[in-house]
Write an enzyme that holds these catalytic residues in place. Structure first.
Site, short mmCIF file in Angstrom:
data_model
loop_
_atom_site.label_atom_id
_atom_site.label_comp_id
_atom_site.label_asym_id
_atom_site.label_seq_id
_atom_site.Cartn_x
_atom_site.Cartn_y
_atom_site.Cartn_z
N ASP A 178 14.65 -1.18 0.96
CA ASP A 178 15.38 -1.37 2.21
C ASP A 178 16.38 -2.51 1.99
O ASP A 178 17.44 -2.30 1.39
CB ASP A 178 14.32 -1.67 3.29
CG ASP A 178 14.87 -1.72 4.69
OD1 ASP A 178 15.88 -1.06 4.94
OD2 ASP A 178 14.29 -2.43 5.54
N ARG A 214 0.33 6.41 7.76
CA ARG A 214 0.40 6.56 6.29
C ARG A 214 -0.07 7.93 5.83
O ARG A 214 0.34 8.43 4.79
CB ARG A 214 -0.48 5.50 5.60
CG ARG A 214 0.03 4.08 5.71
CD ARG A 214 -0.73 3.20 4.74
NE ARG A 214 -0.60 1.79 5.03
CZ ARG A 214 0.43 1.02 4.64
NH1 ARG A 214 1.41 1.55 3.94
NH2 ARG A 214 0.46 -0.25 4.96
N GLU A 241 7.81 2.12 -6.30
CA GLU A 241 7.97 1.69 -4.90
C GLU A 241 8.09 2.90 -3.99
O GLU A 241 8.57 3.95 -4.42
CB GLU A 241 9.24 0.84 -4.77
CG GLU A 241 8.98 -0.64 -4.57
CD GLU A 241 8.33 -1.01 -3.23
OE1 GLU A 241 7.68 -0.16 -2.57
OE2 GLU A 241 8.47 -2.17 -2.84
N ASP A 242 7.70 2.71 -2.75
CA ASP A 242 7.89 3.78 -1.77
C ASP A 242 9.34 3.80 -1.27
O ASP A 242 9.98 4.83 -1.24
CB ASP A 242 6.91 3.62 -0.59
CG ASP A 242 6.88 2.21 -0.01
OD1 ASP A 242 7.59 1.32 -0.51
OD2 ASP A 242 6.13 1.99 0.96
N LYS A 275 0.81 -1.19 0.00
CA LYS A 275 0.00 0.00 0.00
C LYS A 275 0.86 1.26 0.00
O LYS A 275 0.39 2.34 -0.32
CB LYS A 275 -0.88 0.02 1.27
CG LYS A 275 -1.75 -1.18 1.46
CD LYS A 275 -2.42 -1.09 2.86
CE LYS A 275 -3.11 -2.42 3.16
NZ LYS A 275 -3.54 -2.48 4.58
N PHE A 282 13.95 4.23 10.62
CA PHE A 282 12.62 3.79 10.20
C PHE A 282 11.73 5.02 9.98
O PHE A 282 11.55 5.84 10.88
CB PHE A 282 11.98 2.87 11.23
CG PHE A 282 10.82 2.11 10.66
CD1 PHE A 282 11.03 0.97 9.89
CD2 PHE A 282 9.52 2.56 10.86
CE1 PHE A 282 9.96 0.30 9.32
CE2 PHE A 282 8.45 1.89 10.29
CZ PHE A 282 8.68 0.75 9.53
P1 IMP Z 1 12.70 -4.67 1.64
O1 IMP Z 1 12.22 -5.97 1.07
O2 IMP Z 1 13.52 -4.87 2.89
O3 IMP Z 1 13.41 -3.78 0.65
O4 IMP Z 1 11.42 -3.95 2.19
C1 IMP Z 1 10.66 -3.15 1.44
C2 IMP Z 1 9.37 -2.84 2.11
O5 IMP Z 1 9.50 -2.76 3.55
C3 IMP Z 1 8.93 -1.49 1.66
O6 IMP Z 1 8.18 -1.57 0.48
C4 IMP Z 1 8.15 -0.98 2.85
O7 IMP Z 1 6.82 -1.44 2.75
C5 IMP Z 1 8.82 -1.64 4.04
N1 IMP Z 1 9.78 -0.71 4.67
C6 IMP Z 1 11.13 -0.77 4.61
N2 IMP Z 1 11.69 0.23 5.30
C7 IMP Z 1 10.67 0.95 5.80
C8 IMP Z 1 10.61 2.15 6.60
O8 IMP Z 1 11.61 2.79 7.01
N3 IMP Z 1 9.35 2.58 6.91
C9 IMP Z 1 8.23 1.95 6.51
N4 IMP Z 1 8.24 0.84 5.74
C10 IMP Z 1 9.45 0.35 5.41
MG MG Z 2 6.16 -1.09 0.12
#
Ligand code: IMP
Ligand code: MG
Length: 177
Positions: free
Chosen positions: A102, A164, A98-99, A42, A151
Site C-alpha cells: 500500500d 480473512r 506479501e499480501d 498474518k 480497501f
Molecule cells: P503499507 O505499509 O501501507 O504498504 O501497508 C501494508 C500492510 O497494510 C499490508 O501488509 C496489509 O496488512 C495492510 N493493508 C494495506 N492495504 C490493505 C487493504 O486494502 N486491505 C487490508 N489490509 C491492507
Molecule cells: Mg500484511
C-alpha cells in the site's frame, strides 16, 4: 453472517490462475536454487499456502510478524517486529511474500531490516499492489495484480482481524466494527 457489505474484486479462480503463474515464473528464475520464503504474517498466509504448492523448486519457509502503527486502514510507517525469523538468512536467497503493498512503508522497513542480515539475495513477491498510494521508494519484483485505491479484504486480508477467510478478494463497502 459477516457484518459490512462487500463486492467481489477478484474471484478465487482469477487468484488461483495468477498465483500459479507467479509460482511458475519464480520456479524458472530460481532454477537450481533453494530459496527461503519469508511470509509476512498474518495477511500473506493464504497466499503462501497456495503459492508454495505451485512451485517446482525446493524451498524452505519462515514467518515474520510486524505491526505497523496507524489505524485499521492506513499505516504510519513505524514498524515493530512481533515475531522474528527462526533461522539465519546469511548468504541465502530470500523471497519476501506479501499480501499487499500500500504505502510501502512496512515492506520498506522489512527490506532494510533483512538486508542488514546479509542475505545472498532478496526479492519481493506481492499478490496485490496499490501503486497510487505509494509513499516509500519500493517496488515488488513480482506482482500478481495492481488494484485501485480501495480497501480490500479476503484471501488472507483483514479489516480489524475479520474477513480473512473469504475465498475471493472483496472490496469492503461498509466499515462496521
Ligand atoms: P503499507 O505499509 O501501507 O504498504 O501497508 C501494508 C500492510 O497494510 C499490508 O501488509 C496489509 O496488512 C495492510 N493493508 C494495506 N492495504 C490493505 C487493504 O486494502 N486491505 C487490508 N489490509 C491492507
Ligand atoms: Mg500484511
Amino acid at each position: 453472517m459477516l457484518a459490512g457489505k462487500t463486492r467481489v474484486l477478484l474471484t478465487r479462480e482469477e487468484i488461483r490462475e495468477k498465483v500459479k503463474y507467479l509460482a511458475e515464473v519464480v520456479s524458472r528464475d530460481y532454477k537450481d536454487k533453494k530459496p527461503l520464503l519469508v511470509c509476512v504474517l498474518k495477511g500473506a498466509v493464504v497466499f503462501l499456502s497456495d503459492f508454495m504448492r505451485f512451485l517446482s523448486i525446493p524451498v524452505e519457509i519462515d514467518f515474520m510478524a510486524v505491526s505497523s502503527y496507524g489505524n485499521s486502514t492506513a499505516t504510519l510507517g513505524v514498524v515493530r517486529i512481533l515475531k522474528d525469523l527462526e533461522v539465519s538468512i546469511e548468504n541465502k536467497d530470500i523471497i519476501i511474500l506479501e499480501d499487499i503493498i500500500d504505502s510501502g512503508l512496512t515492506l520498506s522497513y522489512l527490506r532494510e531490516n533483512l538486508l542488514s542480515r546479509n542475505p545472498g539475495s532478496l526479492k519481493i513477491v506481492t499478490l496485490l499492489d496499490k501503486p497510487e498510494r505509494r509513499v516509500a521508494d519500493i517496488e515488488p519484483d513480482y506482482c500478481g495484480f495492481c488494484i485501485p485505491d480501495e480497501f480490500v479484504v479476503g484471501y488472507g486480508l483483514d479489516y480489524n482481524e475479520k474477513y480473512r477467510n473469504l475465498p475471493d478478494l472483496c472490496v469492503l463497502l461498509e466499515f462496521v466494527k
